[in-house]
Write an enzyme that holds these catalytic residues in place. Structure first.
Site, mmCIF file in Angstrom:
data_model
loop_
_atom_site.group_PDB
_atom_site.id
_atom_site.type_symbol
_atom_site.label_atom_id
_atom_site.label_comp_id
_atom_site.label_asym_id
_atom_site.label_seq_id
_atom_site.Cartn_x
_atom_site.Cartn_y
_atom_site.Cartn_z
ATOM 1 N N ARG A 1 -80.285 -104.302 -67.670
ATOM 2 C CA ARG A 1 -81.190 -104.165 -68.815
ATOM 3 C C ARG A 1 -82.662 -104.281 -68.447
ATOM 4 N NH1 ARG A 1 -76.514 -105.402 -70.617
ATOM 5 N NH2 ARG A 1 -76.613 -106.780 -68.850
ATOM 6 N N THR A 2 -83.013 -105.342 -67.744
ATOM 7 C CA THR A 2 -84.440 -105.608 -67.567
ATOM 8 C C THR A 2 -85.112 -104.453 -66.827
ATOM 9 O OG1 THR A 2 -83.976 -107.958 -67.626
ATOM 10 C CG2 THR A 2 -86.116 -107.326 -66.776
ATOM 11 N N LYS B 1 -85.531 -105.765 -43.658
ATOM 12 C CA LYS B 1 -86.032 -105.773 -42.272
ATOM 13 C C LYS B 1 -86.837 -107.028 -41.970
ATOM 14 C CE LYS B 1 -86.950 -100.787 -42.464
ATOM 15 N NZ LYS B 1 -88.060 -99.834 -42.333
ATOM 16 N N ARG C 1 -88.329 -108.658 -60.296
ATOM 17 C CA ARG C 1 -87.324 -109.728 -60.392
ATOM 18 C C ARG C 1 -86.982 -110.145 -58.969
ATOM 19 N NH1 ARG C 1 -81.873 -109.317 -63.819
ATOM 20 N NH2 ARG C 1 -83.373 -109.971 -65.399
ATOM 21 N N HIS D 1 -88.384 -116.169 -67.496
ATOM 22 C CA HIS D 1 -88.096 -114.774 -67.851
ATOM 23 C C HIS D 1 -88.846 -114.473 -69.149
ATOM 24 C CE1 HIS D 1 -86.155 -110.991 -68.078
ATOM 25 N NE2 HIS D 1 -84.897 -111.334 -67.933
#
Ligand code: NCD
Length: 309
Positions: A58-59, A87, A108, A136
């Site tokens: 969703r986000t 890496k 995120r 959040h």
């Protein structure tokens, strides 16, 4: 007037009530505008980078949809493995790089404080889409918008927060937003997954009425809104502990009908087993409308921090 131009959106605690009201009003305008047109050209020519170092449905898609519906463009990645993090690149270097491409960054990351770290090196505004078990804030705002849409107001509402209140970043951000309204907060969690004591103490000092309990049914009897959350499996060091706690609270249709027929049910999603699917067809179930509201709210945040409204 509340001015968010150029600001980062990192933490639910950063907002004044005026700023929150402004975000809600702009989100509401976008909701209405999108009834007549699929998209606008407010952000035409601008680039949003969606950097997702941790899983998301969703986000990420919500930020991307919001930018597209504002007429802007999107770049990004959806896993740490597909970025140079694999890496050994540091977060700061990845952000400094992306800062050369994008006008605004949504991200995120599994580490608490990562969005703040990114904001410290980026010129572009950073929107925190979840930093580990930390915050959040965009979710908190879309949750607030949903309560307002569903109930007509936020002031005076009793909100029951249930589930993994220890690790859930949506509730950590949510309470910082609710505290500006005269809400009562009833926190329902197993002993091991209670809301961190420092957060509860701070809310009380702020004057918020907070009740903590392990009994969901008793909490529902006094609740207007139930904010159900998933036990955050990925934050458990001991898988056996997760297995013990995962079925702690399950909301059923029968409970709503018996205890609180006008309950509004929110859930940030994803759902695992904590709301049975027979709840979905009830008008009480607001969680898919909540998903849609996320687009309006994120459109508002993008437009505000970019100084377009
Ligand atoms: C939440 C999250 O990622 O914190 N999901 C979301 O953003 N809608 C909730 C969760 O994962 O349980």
């Amino acid at each position: 007037m509340a001015d968010l131009k150029g600001k980062d959106i990192l933490d639910g605690a950063q907002f004044t009530r005026d700023e929150i009201e402004r975000i809600m009003a702009v989100a509401e305008d976008f909701r209405k505008t999108l009834q007549d047109t699929p998209s606008l050209d407010l952000m035409k020519g601008y680039v949003l980078a969606a950097l997702f170092f941790e899983p998301s449905t969703r986000t990420r898609l919500s930020f991307e949809t919001a930018m597209h519906r504002l007429g802007g463009n999107v770049i990004g990645f959806s896993s740490a493995e597909s970025s140079s993090t694999a890496k050994g690149e540091t977060l700061a270097d990845t952000i400094r790089t992306v800062d050369q491409y994008a006008d605004i960054i949504a991200m995120r990351h599994p580490q608490i404080g990562s969005a703040k770290e990114a904001a410290a090196v980026a010129n572009a505004p950073v929107l925190n889409g979840g930093d580990g078990a930390g915050q959040h804030p965009t979710q908190a705002l879309l949750d607030l918008y949903t309560i307002r849409r569903e109930r007509g107001k936020v002031d005076g509402t009793t909100i029951v927060l249930c589930g993994d209140l220890k690790n859930g970043r949506t509730v950590h951000a949510g309470v910082e937003v609710y505290k500006h309204y005269s809400c009562k907060l009833v926190m329902v969690a197993p002993e091991q997954l209670k809301m961190p004591a420092d957060i509860v103490a701070r809310l009380r000092r702020y004057g918020v009425q907070v009740e903590e309990t392990t009994n969901l049914e008793a909490a529902l009897a006094q609740g207007d809104v139930l904010y159900m959350t998933r036990i955050q499996k990925e934050r458990f060091a001991d898988p056996a502990e997760y297995e013990r706690l995962k079925g702690s609270y399950i909301l059923t249709r029968e409970m709503i009908e018996r205890i609180k027929p006008d309950l509004t049910v929110l859930h940030p999603l994803p759902r695992v087993n904590e709301v049975t699917t027979d709840v979905d067809s009830l008008s009480n179930a607001a969680y898919f409308r909540q998903v849609r509201n996320g687009v309006y709210t994120r459109m508002a945040l993008i437009a505000l921090v970019m100084g377009k409204v």
